[in-house]
Design an enzyme around this catalytic site. Structure first.
Site: not given
Ligand code: FAD
Length: 627
Positions: A145, A259, A261, A275, A278, A309, A374, A409
């Site tokens: 990556f 960021q 992407h 997306l 990558e 990125r 992203h 990142r």
């Molecule tokens: P999230 O998974 O965003 O979860 C947030 C949670 O909070 C959800 O359940 C939501 O409902 C809840 N929430 C939010 N606000 C409230 C509220 N007011 N009340 C109640 N609940 C709430 N990263 C990598 O390292 N490798 C990858 O290959 C990669 N690929 C990606 C591909 C895509 C298409 C995208 C969009 C992102 C990618 N990322 C990747 C980034 C990574 O997926 C995210 O940064 C990461 O999953 C975030 O996880 P999190 O648990 O912090 O939050």
């Protein structure tokens, strides 16, 4: 207490919001727990597992259904210096790559903990039943990556997020003491004196209010891309958690670092922003401009398509500005040389995505791609060891928190982040809750104020025509942010964005929607927009203060990096007169870590990011495993 619960194996339970009864607007339900976790993405679930294993009663709240959090969209993999394919890899090299990629304004202690522990977290996921692609020897397969020195990303095809969510979910619902409230939106944190003692919000289906009383709260609420017009983010990403933290007095860190992407879909219009992982470039995909030139050879002859990125996104932007863009304003990403079988096996989602959304067969046609918003490097300011925010009883982890990634990142470092710091946040929140206990009585005045604010958009003639439409306000905000606080910024454009944000904020006083509180997306959007306005203001104010170009922050009027900005982070906090942005010095990296930077294949003393590298510091912490 909400009464309807539907139990799953173990003693955990899942509460669906649709099964409850609407009551009078002033009434609210109360749910009590030791640790409240806001979010059921990877960070939230890992925090919940840790807190429950520490003996706490945990309630996890999510806006969507369990298994649907934004994490599920992650594709390319989890970065961990296991070294299954490249034995030269290690936590030390991962540390160096992450610091250099973040342009040295990362919190080095967070990076150190992260690079160490992510290896254990990936192996733990494997023990919990996570499926990974395998080497011929049966080891976890790792892929290349951008800006990672070695093949480092543990993955399963291009559906790694789905597997992470599935595995954590399975583990969580079988861990004693975890309840899940699905389809609830939390809107504010509840406080008792200085301390956070719960949160308040509503059931998205019934509109019924609910107060969660808790000994400690973990914000694992994800990032915020939806204030931009073109984004890879899910609908949940409106910055609710960071806004709630800010309103409760917590510090936000380096909010200007958003960021882009480099590779999002740009055609057809309905798919714009989605997306293109990558992993496509990790597997050997090449970028070309409309003239057929492989332009990354000019911009970064060493890392080429696998440059960081920020560099690749800017390179595509520059090619388009120079008139060498594709018909829809981007670049071509080509995997035809990899062979159809390989592409379908390693990139199945990309193959299906382009086939279904753009009628493009990527095994025989190039993809058209361009930058899309992203990820949020900035976030809630936390202590590295405990993920504690600056407000007692409040913890933050995952994309909602800041500090790990600095100005940019590296791909794969978020899925690792959510596992490492989700666990740390859950552990520390449990300890706090057990030590301090739950507040018995919550302040009804706070709840009354919040209820009045939430209900205001429903006032009026009931048809929504008299006031400001929340969707229109959202659209206006997206235009302002996309045009003036986008991939390239200047004082002039940022001041324009700020003026637009403040003007839209004025208009929110008149925000009105038709219908009631039951299943009303228009009503939900009202709070989403006000949250996005707070976060947008923080992004823009931070970007104005950072008068340099570093990582994702590209200032047309300050194209160089400045030494002084390499020595500080920007902190945004709520002051008496509104939002304040102040600089705080970065603690210099200790001498024991400094030599590690040289282990990166991309270390070049002549091109080091400008900043605190020139100073020395005594050892400020112990390396290694969690206490
Ligand atoms: P999230 O998974 O965003 O979860 C947030 C949670 O909070 C959800 O359940 C939501 O409902 C809840 N929430 C939010 N606000 C409230 C509220 N007011 N009340 C109640 N609940 C709430 N990263 C990598 O390292 N490798 C990858 O290959 C990669 N690929 C990606 C591909 C895509 C298409 C995208 C969009 C992102 C990618 N990322 C990747 C980034 C990574 O997926 C995210 O940064 C990461 O999953 C975030 O996880 P999190 O648990 O912090 O939050």
């Amino acid at each position: 207490m909400c009464t309807s619960t539907c139990c799953v194996p173990g003693s955990s339970s899942i509460r669906t919001s649709s099964s409850e009864v609407t009551a009078s607007p002033e009434a609210y339900d109360t749910i009590e727990c030791d640790v409240l976790v806001v979010g059921a993405g990877g960070a939230g679930m890992r925090a919940a597992i840790a807190a429950a294993e520490a003996g706490c009663r945990v309630t996890v709240v999510t806006k969507s259904l369990l298994g649907k959090a934004h994490t599920v969209m992650a594709e390319g993999g989890i970065a961990a210096g296991i070294g299954n394919l490249d034995p030269e890899d290690s936590w030390e090299v991962h540390f160096a790559d992450t610091m250099l990629g973040g342009q040295l304004v990362n919190n080095w202690r967070m990076v150190e903990l992260y690079a160490h522990e992510v290896i254990d977290r990936v192996l733990e996921l494997e023990r919990w039943g996570g499926i990974f692609d395998r080497t011929d020897d049966g080891l976890i397969m790792q892929r290349a990556f951008g800006a990672h020195s070695w093949r480092r990303l543990a993955h399963v095809g291009d559906r790694t997020g789905l597997e992470l969510i599935r595995t954590c979910q399975d583990k969580m619902v079988h861990t004693e003491g975890v309840d899940v409230c699905m389809e609830y939106t939390l809107t504010c944190l509840l406080k008792s004196g200085d301390r956070v003692c719960g949160a308040f919000g509503y059931n998205r289906n019934t509109g019924r209010f609910v107060a969660f009383k808790a000994g400690a709260v973990v914000l694992a609420s994800g990032g915020w891309g939806r204030m931009y017009r073109y984004t890879s983010n899910s609908w949940e990403c409106s910055g609710d958690g960071a806004t709630m933290a800010y309103q409760a007095g917590a510090d936000l860190l380096d909010m200007e670092f958003m960021q882009f992407h480099p590779t999002g879909m740009i055609w057809p219009p309905g798919a714009r922003g989605i997306l293109v992982t990558e992993a496509v470039r990790g597997e050997g995909g090449l970028l070309f401009n409309a003239e057929g030139s492989r332009f990354m050879l000019d911009y970064d002859p060493v890392k080429k398509e696998l440059s960081s990125r920020d560099v690749v996104a800017r390179s595509i932007y520059k090619e388009v500005q120079a008139g060498r863009g594709t018909p829809h304003g981007g670049a071509y990403l080509d995997v035809r040389h990899l062979g159809a079988d390989y592409v379908k096996r390693k990139l199945p989602s990309m193959y299906e995505q382009f086939h279904a959304l753009a009628s493009v067969d990527i095994t025989s046609q190039p993809m058209e791609v361009g930058p899309t918003i992203h990820y949020t490097m900035g976030g809630i300011r936390v202590e590295p060891e405990t993920a504690a925010t600056t407000v007692p009883g409040l913890y933050a982890a995952g994309e909602a928190a800041g500090g790990l990634h600095g100005a940019n990142r590296l791909g794969g470092n978020s899925l690792g982040d959510i596992l490492v710091f989700g666990r740390r946040a859950g552990d520390a929140a449990a300890e706090f809750a057990k030590t301090v206990g739950t507040v018995r009585v919550i302040d009804d005045a706070q709840i009354a104020t919040e209820q009045a604010d939430l209900l205001r958009p429903l006032d009026g003639d009931g048809n929504g025509s008299a006031g400001e439409n929340p969707y229109k306000l959202h659209e206006d905000l997206q235009l302002a942010m996309q045009d003036d606080a986008g991939i390239g910024r200047s004082e002039e454009s940022l001041q324009r964005a700020l003026a637009a944000i403040l003007a839209i904020r004025e208009r929110t006083a008149g925000i009105r929607v038709s219908g009631g509180r039951v299943l009303n997306p228009g009503w939900h959007t009202c709070r989403d927009v006000t949250n996005m306005l707070v976060i947008s203001e923080a992004i823009v104010r931070g970007a104005i203060e950072r008068r340099e170009s570093r990582g994702s922050q590209w200032r047309f009027d300050h194209l160089e990096q400045e030494v002084e900005f390499g020595k500080i982070n920007f902190v945004t906090r709520r002051g008496g007169d509104g939002m304040q942005v102040v600089s705080v010095p970065i603690t210099p990296m200790p001498d024991r870590l400094r030599p590690l930077l040289e282990r990166s294949r991309f270390y070049d003393p002549a091109k080091l990011p400008k900043g605190y590298m020139t100073e020395t510091a005594p050892d400020a912490g112990t390396t290694g495993k969690k206490k």
